[in-house]
Design a protein around this motif. Structure first.
Motif, PDB file in Angstrom:
ATOM      1  N   ILE A 124      10.290   2.662  -0.426  1.00 20.36           N
ATOM      2  CA  ILE A 124       8.985   3.190  -0.025  1.00 20.36           C
ATOM      3  C   ILE A 124       7.999   2.916  -1.158  1.00 20.36           C
ATOM      4  O   ILE A 124       8.229   3.328  -2.296  1.00 20.36           O
ATOM      5  CB  ILE A 124       9.058   4.710   0.226  1.00 20.36           C
ATOM      6  CG1 ILE A 124      10.103   5.040   1.292  1.00 20.36           C
ATOM      7  CG2 ILE A 124       7.676   5.260   0.619  1.00 20.36           C
ATOM      8  CD1 ILE A 124      10.438   6.532   1.382  1.00 20.36           C
ATOM      9  N   VAL A 125       6.906   2.211  -0.867  1.00 19.36           N
ATOM     10  CA  VAL A 125       5.896   1.922  -1.881  1.00 19.36           C
ATOM     11  C   VAL A 125       5.199   3.216  -2.291  1.00 19.36           C
ATOM     12  O   VAL A 125       4.743   3.988  -1.450  1.00 19.36           O
ATOM     13  CB  VAL A 125       4.855   0.913  -1.355  1.00 19.36           C
ATOM     14  CG1 VAL A 125       3.727   0.721  -2.372  1.00 19.36           C
ATOM     15  CG2 VAL A 125       5.511  -0.415  -1.013  1.00 19.36           C
ATOM     16  N   CYS A 164       5.093  -3.182  -8.274  1.00 18.87           N
ATOM     17  CA  CYS A 164       5.080  -2.176  -7.219  1.00 18.87           C
ATOM     18  C   CYS A 164       6.078  -1.089  -7.618  1.00 18.87           C
ATOM     19  O   CYS A 164       7.229  -1.389  -7.922  1.00 18.87           O
ATOM     20  CB  CYS A 164       5.498  -2.830  -5.910  1.00 18.87           C
ATOM     21  SG  CYS A 164       5.262  -1.823  -4.475  1.00 18.87           S
ATOM     22  N   VAL A 165       5.643   0.149  -7.645  1.00 15.52           N
ATOM     23  CA  VAL A 165       6.537   1.262  -7.938  1.00 15.52           C
ATOM     24  C   VAL A 165       6.997   1.823  -6.600  1.00 15.52           C
ATOM     25  O   VAL A 165       6.181   2.156  -5.736  1.00 15.52           O
ATOM     26  CB  VAL A 165       5.834   2.345  -8.783  1.00 15.52           C
ATOM     27  CG1 VAL A 165       6.748   3.546  -8.993  1.00 15.52           C
ATOM     28  CG2 VAL A 165       5.407   1.755 -10.124  1.00 15.52           C
ATOM     29  N   THR A 166       8.296   1.882  -6.436  1.00 14.54           N
ATOM     30  CA  THR A 166       8.880   2.304  -5.167  1.00 14.54           C
ATOM     31  C   THR A 166       9.844   3.467  -5.379  1.00 14.54           C
ATOM     32  O   THR A 166      10.298   3.725  -6.485  1.00 14.54           O
ATOM     33  CB  THR A 166       9.685   1.156  -4.528  1.00 14.54           C
ATOM     34  OG1 THR A 166      10.716   0.766  -5.442  1.00 14.54           O
ATOM     35  CG2 THR A 166       8.807  -0.028  -4.199  1.00 14.54           C
ATOM     36  N   PHE A 167      10.173   4.120  -4.279  1.00 12.56           N
ATOM     37  CA  PHE A 167      11.300   5.041  -4.232  1.00 12.56           C
ATOM     38  C   PHE A 167      12.361   4.342  -3.394  1.00 12.56           C
ATOM     39  O   PHE A 167      12.082   3.897  -2.276  1.00 12.56           O
ATOM     40  CB  PHE A 167      10.912   6.376  -3.597  1.00 12.56           C
ATOM     41  CG  PHE A 167      10.142   7.269  -4.518  1.00 12.56           C
ATOM     42  CD1 PHE A 167      10.794   8.035  -5.475  1.00 12.56           C
ATOM     43  CD2 PHE A 167       8.768   7.340  -4.442  1.00 12.56           C
ATOM     44  CE1 PHE A 167      10.085   8.853  -6.339  1.00 12.56           C
ATOM     45  CE2 PHE A 167       8.053   8.164  -5.298  1.00 12.56           C
ATOM     46  CZ  PHE A 167       8.716   8.921  -6.237  1.00 12.56           C
ATOM     47  N   LYS A 197       0.865  -1.175   0.000  1.00 12.18           N
ATOM     48  CA  LYS A 197       0.000   0.000   0.000  1.00 12.18           C
ATOM     49  C   LYS A 197       0.902   1.225   0.000  1.00 12.18           C
ATOM     50  O   LYS A 197       2.048   1.162   0.472  1.00 12.18           O
ATOM     51  CB  LYS A 197      -0.965   0.006   1.179  1.00 12.18           C
ATOM     52  CG  LYS A 197      -0.318   0.169   2.525  1.00 12.18           C
ATOM     53  CD  LYS A 197      -1.374   0.197   3.620  1.00 12.18           C
ATOM     54  CE  LYS A 197      -0.712   0.503   4.947  1.00 12.18           C
ATOM     55  NZ  LYS A 197      -1.660   0.626   6.019  1.00 12.18           N
ATOM     56  N   PRO A 198       0.435   2.327  -0.550  1.00 11.31           N
ATOM     57  CA  PRO A 198       1.274   3.529  -0.613  1.00 11.31           C
ATOM     58  C   PRO A 198       1.799   3.933   0.769  1.00 11.31           C
ATOM     59  O   PRO A 198       1.055   3.941   1.748  1.00 11.31           O
ATOM     60  CB  PRO A 198       0.326   4.587  -1.175  1.00 11.31           C
ATOM     61  CG  PRO A 198      -0.652   3.803  -1.990  1.00 11.31           C
ATOM     62  CD  PRO A 198      -0.865   2.535  -1.200  1.00 11.31           C
ATOM     63  N   ASN A 228      19.125 -17.595  -3.744  1.00 12.99           N
ATOM     64  CA  ASN A 228      20.328 -16.767  -3.750  1.00 12.99           C
ATOM     65  C   ASN A 228      19.965 -15.365  -4.233  1.00 12.99           C
ATOM     66  O   ASN A 228      19.314 -15.211  -5.262  1.00 12.99           O
ATOM     67  CB  ASN A 228      21.400 -17.350  -4.667  1.00 12.99           C
ATOM     68  CG  ASN A 228      21.968 -18.633  -4.113  1.00 12.99           C
ATOM     69  OD1 ASN A 228      22.561 -18.640  -3.047  1.00 12.99           O
ATOM     70  ND2 ASN A 228      21.751 -19.728  -4.825  1.00 12.99           N
ATOM     71  N   GLY A 229      20.403 -14.373  -3.484  1.00 11.32           N
ATOM     72  CA  GLY A 229      20.112 -12.994  -3.850  1.00 11.32           C
ATOM     73  C   GLY A 229      19.032 -12.400  -2.953  1.00 11.32           C
ATOM     74  O   GLY A 229      18.744 -12.913  -1.869  1.00 11.32           O
ATOM     75  N   MET A 230      18.439 -11.304  -3.425  1.00 12.23           N
ATOM     76  CA  MET A 230      17.452 -10.600  -2.626  1.00 12.23           C
ATOM     77  C   MET A 230      16.089 -11.270  -2.691  1.00 12.23           C
ATOM     78  O   MET A 230      15.532 -11.460  -3.766  1.00 12.23           O
ATOM     79  CB  MET A 230      17.324  -9.144  -3.107  1.00 12.23           C
ATOM     80  CG  MET A 230      18.536  -8.299  -2.837  1.00 12.23           C
ATOM     81  SD  MET A 230      18.718  -8.004  -1.074  1.00 12.23           S
ATOM     82  CE  MET A 230      20.165  -6.997  -1.100  1.00 12.23           C
ATOM     83  N   ARG A 231      15.578 -11.637  -1.529  1.00 11.31           N
ATOM     84  CA  ARG A 231      14.260 -12.232  -1.406  1.00 11.31           C
ATOM     85  C   ARG A 231      13.319 -11.203  -0.788  1.00 11.31           C
ATOM     86  O   ARG A 231      13.609 -10.635   0.270  1.00 11.31           O
ATOM     87  CB  ARG A 231      14.317 -13.467  -0.519  1.00 11.31           C
ATOM     88  CG  ARG A 231      12.971 -14.178  -0.354  1.00 11.31           C
ATOM     89  CD  ARG A 231      13.040 -15.325   0.629  1.00 11.31           C
ATOM     90  NE  ARG A 231      13.899 -16.402   0.135  1.00 11.31           N
ATOM     91  CZ  ARG A 231      14.112 -17.538   0.823  1.00 11.31           C
ATOM     92  NH1 ARG A 231      13.554 -17.721   2.007  1.00 11.31           N
ATOM     93  NH2 ARG A 231      14.894 -18.467   0.319  1.00 11.31           N
ATOM     94  N   LEU A 232      12.196 -10.968  -1.446  1.00 16.32           N
ATOM     95  CA  LEU A 232      11.216 -10.040  -0.896  1.00 16.32           C
ATOM     96  C   LEU A 232      10.632 -10.658   0.370  1.00 16.32           C
ATOM     97  O   LEU A 232      10.149 -11.783   0.361  1.00 16.32           O
ATOM     98  CB  LEU A 232      10.117  -9.760  -1.919  1.00 16.32           C
ATOM     99  CG  LEU A 232       9.025  -8.782  -1.487  1.00 16.32           C
ATOM    100  CD1 LEU A 232       9.599  -7.418  -1.119  1.00 16.32           C
ATOM    101  CD2 LEU A 232       7.990  -8.645  -2.608  1.00 16.32           C
ATOM    102  N   MET A 233      10.658  -9.888   1.467  1.00 14.22           N
ATOM    103  CA  MET A 233      10.159 -10.373   2.744  1.00 14.22           C
ATOM    104  C   MET A 233       8.741  -9.878   3.023  1.00 14.22           C
ATOM    105  O   MET A 233       7.993 -10.510   3.749  1.00 14.22           O
ATOM    106  CB  MET A 233      11.100  -9.942   3.870  1.00 14.22           C
ATOM    107  CG  MET A 233      12.517 -10.462   3.711  1.00 14.22           C
ATOM    108  SD  MET A 233      12.651 -12.245   3.483  1.00 14.22           S
ATOM    109  CE  MET A 233      12.085 -12.841   5.049  1.00 14.22           C
ATOM    110  N   GLY A 234       8.391  -8.723   2.477  1.00 18.35           N
ATOM    111  CA  GLY A 234       7.044  -8.216   2.667  1.00 18.35           C
ATOM    112  C   GLY A 234       7.005  -6.715   2.744  1.00 18.35           C
ATOM    113  O   GLY A 234       7.980  -6.024   2.457  1.00 18.35           O
ATOM    114  N   PHE A 235       5.840  -6.234   3.173  1.00 25.08           N
ATOM    115  CA  PHE A 235       5.571  -4.797   3.237  1.00 25.08           C
ATOM    116  C   PHE A 235       5.181  -4.428   4.661  1.00 25.08           C
ATOM    117  O   PHE A 235       4.609  -5.196   5.380  1.00 25.08           O
ATOM    118  CB  PHE A 235       4.433  -4.445   2.287  1.00 25.08           C
ATOM    119  CG  PHE A 235       4.691  -4.897   0.883  1.00 25.08           C
ATOM    120  CD1 PHE A 235       5.395  -4.086   0.016  1.00 25.08           C
ATOM    121  CD2 PHE A 235       4.243  -6.122   0.438  1.00 25.08           C
ATOM    122  CE1 PHE A 235       5.649  -4.508  -1.280  1.00 25.08           C
ATOM    123  CE2 PHE A 235       4.493  -6.550  -0.850  1.00 25.08           C
ATOM    124  CZ  PHE A 235       5.190  -5.736  -1.707  1.00 25.08           C
TER     125      PHE A 235
END
Length: 160
Positions: A110-111, A119-122, A87-88, A153-160
């Motif tokens: 930041i979402v 998801c577009v983030t900064f 969510k934003p 291996n590498g970056m795993r998304l953990m959540g928001f």
């Protein structure tokens, strides 16, 4: 509203380039905000950029540390709940894995907006969208479905 101020600051600093590896920035106002948030020369700045933006916007920022993964733990201790739905204004947090084992390093953004899979983030300390590999603070489109939750291996998304 605080979230509006967060995004106003994100837009203001969108495209600030890193000079050297975690050494300096093309915008000295951005650098001053990072220093005020605890960044020091040589330190990766993804978490510090989120902390700096939240602090300057008047949002809660004290749980955001210089480490993406520590920030996630601090947020959990404060009662923030993990979710798989962005969510934003939420923090998108990744953790680095090697041979399916978690490491202490990670990444954070930041979402801004999202749809069913992007998801577009900064983010700070991320590759620019150009063909070169210059690091920057800026807007990035990130996939948040499928293998990003399961990579060994590498970056795993953990959540928001």
């Amino acid at each position: 509203m605080i979230l509006d101020e967060v995004f106003k600051l994100c837009d203001r600093f969108n495209g600030v380039k890193e000079i050297g590896i975690n050494q300096d920035f093309s915008d000295q106002e951005f650098k001053a905000l990072l220093i005020d948030a605890g960044w020091y020369t040589g330190a990766p700045y993804c978490s510090f950029s989120v902390r700096a933006i939240f602090k300057a916007a008047g949002a809660e920022y004290k749980y955001i540390s210089g480490s993406a993964w520590r920030t996630a733990l601090n947020g959990s201790l404060r009662g923030y709940e993990w979710t798989t739905k962005p969510k934003p204004g939420a923090l998108m947090i990744w953790r680095n894995f090697k041979n399916n084992k978690p490491l202490s390093s990670g990444h954070i953004g930041i979402v801004h907006t999202f749809d069913s899979s992007i998801c577009v983030t900064f983010e700070g300390n991320a590759d620019s969208n150009d063909a070169d590999t210059i690091q920057e603070f800026g807007r990035h489109a990130r996939r948040y479905t499928g293998s990003v939750w399961r990579t060994a291996n590498g970056m795993r998304l953990m959540g928001f």
